[in-house]
Design an enzyme around this catalytic site. Structure first.
Site, PDB file in Angstrom:
ATOM      1  N   GLY A 151     -60.933  -4.204  17.583  1.00 55.91           N
ATOM      2  CA  GLY A 151     -61.009  -3.789  16.179  1.00 55.91           C
ATOM      3  C   GLY A 151     -61.776  -4.853  15.400  1.00 55.91           C
ATOM      4  N   TYR A 157     -63.792 -13.804  16.521  1.00 56.90           N
ATOM      5  CA  TYR A 157     -63.269 -14.370  17.769  1.00 56.90           C
ATOM      6  C   TYR A 157     -64.065 -15.585  18.243  1.00 56.90           C
ATOM      7  CZ  TYR A 157     -60.082 -10.423  18.247  1.00 56.90           C
ATOM      8  OH  TYR A 157     -59.064  -9.518  18.055  1.00 56.90           O
ATOM      9  N   HIS A 163     -59.571 -15.218  14.087  1.00 57.69           N
ATOM     10  CA  HIS A 163     -58.655 -14.926  15.216  1.00 57.69           C
ATOM     11  C   HIS A 163     -58.642 -16.019  16.278  1.00 57.69           C
ATOM     12  CE1 HIS A 163     -57.948 -11.102  13.493  1.00 57.69           C
ATOM     13  NE2 HIS A 163     -58.949 -10.453  14.000  1.00 57.69           N
TER      14      HIS A 163
HETATM   15  C1  LIG Z   1     -51.285  -1.301  18.583  1.00 57.13           C
HETATM   16  C2  LIG Z   1     -52.672  -1.800  18.275  1.00 57.13           C
HETATM   17  C3  LIG Z   1     -52.942  -3.145  18.365  1.00 57.13           C
HETATM   18  C4  LIG Z   1     -54.232  -3.626  18.118  1.00 57.13           C
HETATM   19  N1  LIG Z   1     -54.463  -4.966  18.247  1.00 57.13           N
HETATM   20  C5  LIG Z   1     -55.716  -5.437  18.060  1.00 57.13           C
HETATM   21  C6  LIG Z   1     -56.002  -6.824  18.234  1.00 57.13           C
HETATM   22  O1  LIG Z   1     -55.136  -7.624  18.573  1.00 57.13           O
HETATM   23  N2  LIG Z   1     -57.257  -7.242  18.035  1.00 57.13           N
HETATM   24  C7  LIG Z   1     -58.263  -6.383  17.659  1.00 57.13           C
HETATM   25  O2  LIG Z   1     -59.416  -6.849  17.520  1.00 57.13           O
HETATM   26  N3  LIG Z   1     -58.021  -5.069  17.511  1.00 57.13           N
HETATM   27  C8  LIG Z   1     -56.784  -4.577  17.687  1.00 57.13           C
HETATM   28  N4  LIG Z   1     -56.540  -3.238  17.562  1.00 57.13           N
HETATM   29  C9  LIG Z   1     -57.684  -2.319  17.282  1.00 57.13           C
HETATM   30  C10 LIG Z   1     -58.185  -1.650  18.563  1.00 57.13           C
HETATM   31  O3  LIG Z   1     -58.530  -2.618  19.526  1.00 57.13           O
HETATM   32  C11 LIG Z   1     -59.403  -0.780  18.257  1.00 57.13           C
HETATM   33  O4  LIG Z   1     -58.994   0.229  17.375  1.00 57.13           O
HETATM   34  C12 LIG Z   1     -59.996  -0.157  19.517  1.00 57.13           C
HETATM   35  O5  LIG Z   1     -60.429  -1.186  20.378  1.00 57.13           O
HETATM   36  C13 LIG Z   1     -61.177   0.742  19.214  1.00 57.13           C
HETATM   37  O6  LIG Z   1     -61.579   1.396  20.398  1.00 57.13           O
HETATM   38  P1  LIG Z   1     -61.430   2.984  20.552  1.00 57.13           P
HETATM   39  O7  LIG Z   1     -61.947   3.419  21.877  1.00 57.13           O
HETATM   40  O8  LIG Z   1     -60.041   3.415  20.222  1.00 57.13           O
HETATM   41  O9  LIG Z   1     -62.415   3.436  19.397  1.00 57.13           O
HETATM   42  P2  LIG Z   1     -62.612   4.883  18.756  1.00 57.13           P
HETATM   43  O10 LIG Z   1     -62.017   4.861  17.392  1.00 57.13           O
HETATM   44  O11 LIG Z   1     -62.191   5.935  19.713  1.00 57.13           O
HETATM   45  O12 LIG Z   1     -64.192   4.961  18.677  1.00 57.13           O
HETATM   46  C14 LIG Z   1     -64.965   4.233  17.760  1.00 57.13           C
HETATM   47  C15 LIG Z   1     -66.122   5.122  17.356  1.00 57.13           C
HETATM   48  O13 LIG Z   1     -66.943   5.427  18.513  1.00 57.13           O
HETATM   49  C16 LIG Z   1     -67.257   6.822  18.484  1.00 57.13           C
HETATM   50  N5  LIG Z   1     -67.636   7.293  19.834  1.00 57.13           N
HETATM   51  C17 LIG Z   1     -66.867   7.874  20.772  1.00 57.13           C
HETATM   52  N6  LIG Z   1     -67.624   8.225  21.834  1.00 57.13           N
HETATM   53  C18 LIG Z   1     -68.884   7.796  21.577  1.00 57.13           C
HETATM   54  C19 LIG Z   1     -70.114   7.855  22.294  1.00 57.13           C
HETATM   55  N7  LIG Z   1     -70.208   8.419  23.501  1.00 57.13           N
HETATM   56  N8  LIG Z   1     -71.217   7.322  21.729  1.00 57.13           N
HETATM   57  C20 LIG Z   1     -71.165   6.742  20.498  1.00 57.13           C
HETATM   58  N9  LIG Z   1     -70.036   6.682  19.765  1.00 57.13           N
HETATM   59  C21 LIG Z   1     -68.903   7.202  20.300  1.00 57.13           C
HETATM   60  C22 LIG Z   1     -65.997   7.464  17.939  1.00 57.13           C
HETATM   61  O14 LIG Z   1     -66.254   8.781  17.466  1.00 57.13           O
HETATM   62  C23 LIG Z   1     -65.656   6.496  16.803  1.00 57.13           C
HETATM   63  O15 LIG Z   1     -66.414   6.787  15.653  1.00 57.13           O
HETATM   64  C24 LIG Z   1     -55.265  -2.727  17.768  1.00 57.13           C
HETATM   65  C25 LIG Z   1     -54.975  -1.357  17.665  1.00 57.13           C
HETATM   66  C26 LIG Z   1     -53.700  -0.896  17.913  1.00 57.13           C
HETATM   67  C27 LIG Z   1     -53.425   0.587  17.810  1.00 57.13           C
END
Ligand SMILES: Cc1cc2nc3c(=O)[nH]c(=O)nc-3n(C[C@H](O)[C@H](O)[C@H](O)COP(=O)(O)OP(=O)(O)OC[C@H]3O[C@@H](n4cnc5c(N)ncnc54)[C@H](O)[C@@H]3O)c2cc1C
Length: 274
Positions: A151, A157, A163
């Site tokens: 995120g 980082y 972080h």
């Molecule tokens: C419990 C929890 C703890 C967390 N802790 C941390 C932490 O410690 N540190 C930190 O940095 N983050 C943290 N996060 C955030 C988390 O790491 C991010 O939300 C996550 O990594 C994003 O990846 P995703 O695949 O879910 O993204 P998504 O939200 O699924 O995708 C991001 C974007 O990419 C698009 N996309 C999908 N497919 C494609 C494609 N083929 N081509 C182009 N675009 C595409 C999607 O439509 C969206 O717009 C945490 C989240 C949670 C829920």
């Protein structure tokens, strides 16, 4: 095409529309193209049980009054009495010469369901013993890589980022889990903040490109196990004769074997140029 090697992708994301799913799909395509047989453990789809409990053992427990997970599963593994879901994952892992863990970063680590895979699949006897660890580890002929999305942005980082240094964050999983079991640990693939990135397609293409040569990629470097006196009198510490040599180093040996010196730059994120 002849498939002569196997890759296992241990994958943890709930949504097939996620960026993690896209990253996984690129890996499946790229590795298949190179002749890998690719196995995917889609942990949420499998409803993989995350908690390490007595249900992981079939039949009688050794000590039902005081359940000690490590002891019970080691005996169950020896006797072929582990629950089917664990045994199946162990069989996949045994076949694989490359293992990729694909996940979104959760709380500076992996999602609980993936940590549960590690707790329950990498059990004593199967994945490590006190004699077979690190350089002498059971999986020393296998390669493993963390591939994850964040995120936070890359700047968050850095060593002066809010972080803190990503190298520090990576140590517990890369050394404490992967290298401990003997894996050659490849540099992590980090997809910084895909939710707000204008270069998501480029990130996927760079990943595809990297995977073209993954089987010859140089692994990260860790402290050689022979540096340590692996006996109780020695306390599993750096050998006394090496302390003097190491005193003249400008940096620590690794991120955590820092010896009170500055951390070696990029120790957990880049392989050394030889
Ligand atoms: C419990 C929890 C703890 C967390 N802790 C941390 C932490 O410690 N540190 C930190 O940095 N983050 C943290 N996060 C955030 C988390 O790491 C991010 O939300 C996550 O990594 C994003 O990846 P995703 O695949 O879910 O993204 P998504 O939200 O699924 O995708 C991001 C974007 O990419 C698009 N996309 C999908 N497919 C494609 C494609 N083929 N081509 C182009 N675009 C595409 C999607 O439509 C969206 O717009 C945490 C989240 C949670 C829920």
């Amino acid at each position: 095409m002849q498939q002569w090697k196997t890759a296992l992708i241990v994958y943890a994301h709930q949504s097939p529309a996620s960026f993690n799913a896209a990253v996984r799909d690129v890996a499946v395509q790229a590795l298949t193209k190179q002749g890998y047989k690719v196995l995917v453990s889609d942990l949420y789809a499998m409803k993989f049980k995350a908690s390490a409990t007595a249900e992981d053992v079939k039949g009688d427990l050794k000590n039902p009054e005081h359940f000690v997970y490590n002891d019970e599963v080691m005996v169950a593994w020896q006797d072929g009495r582990l629950s089917d879901d664990i045994a199946e994952e162990q069989q996949k892992l045994e076949q694989a010469e490359l293992v990729i863990f694909q996940f979104p970063l959760y709380w500076f680590s992996m999602p609980a369901i993936m940590k549960g895979w590690i707790d329950r699949v990498l059990i004593q006897g199967f994945a490590f013993t006190m004699q077979k660890m690190y350089d002498n580890g059971i999986f020393k002929d296998k390669r493993a890589m963390l591939s994850f999305t964040t995120g936070g942005t890359e700047s968050m980082y850095l060593a002066d980022g809010v972080h803190g240094d990503v190298n520090v964050l990576l140590w517990p999983l890369q050394n404490g889990v992967l290298r401990f079991c003997g894996f050659q640990v490849l540099a992590p693939q980090i997809f910084w903040c895909p939710a707000h990135s204008p270069v998501r397609s480029e990130m996927l293409e760079a990943w595809r490109e990297r995977l073209r040569s993954v089987c010859v990629e140089k692994p990260l470097s860790f402290a050689p196990t022979e540096y340590f006196d692996l006996s109780f009198p020695g306390g599993f510490r750096l050998r006394p004769e090496l302390r003097e040599t190491c005193a003249s180093l400008t940096h620590g040996i690794t991120t955590a074997h820092h010896l009170g010196k500055p951390l070696p730059p990029d120790n957990q994120t880049k392989a050394k140029d030889s």
